[in-house]
Design a protein around this motif. Sequence first.
Motif: not given
Length: 97
Positions: A9-17, A19-21, A41-55
Amino acid sequence: MVILEHALLTIKPGQSASFEAVMARARPLIVVSPGFRSIAVRKACESPDQYLLLVEWEDIASHRDGFRMSARYAKWRALLHPFYEPMPTVTYFGDPV
């Protein structure tokens, strides 16, 4: 066999917080789905706007024909899809090799 759904998941810049809520509010929509096993749902360590979704699902049909065709998915989509840019691609994986 357990199916693992994977989406980057690539989130629009500045919307990570935000998105998490919203993801916290959306989780209950998926966890009650027949065939659902777990979600991470895991946040990327090196990219604040990227998440990994595993279901984890019992089978692909539980996700594709069950959850995705439900009213719960319509709510999930309305809550979360506005954050994605671009829209993620879903890939399914089977048992470990």
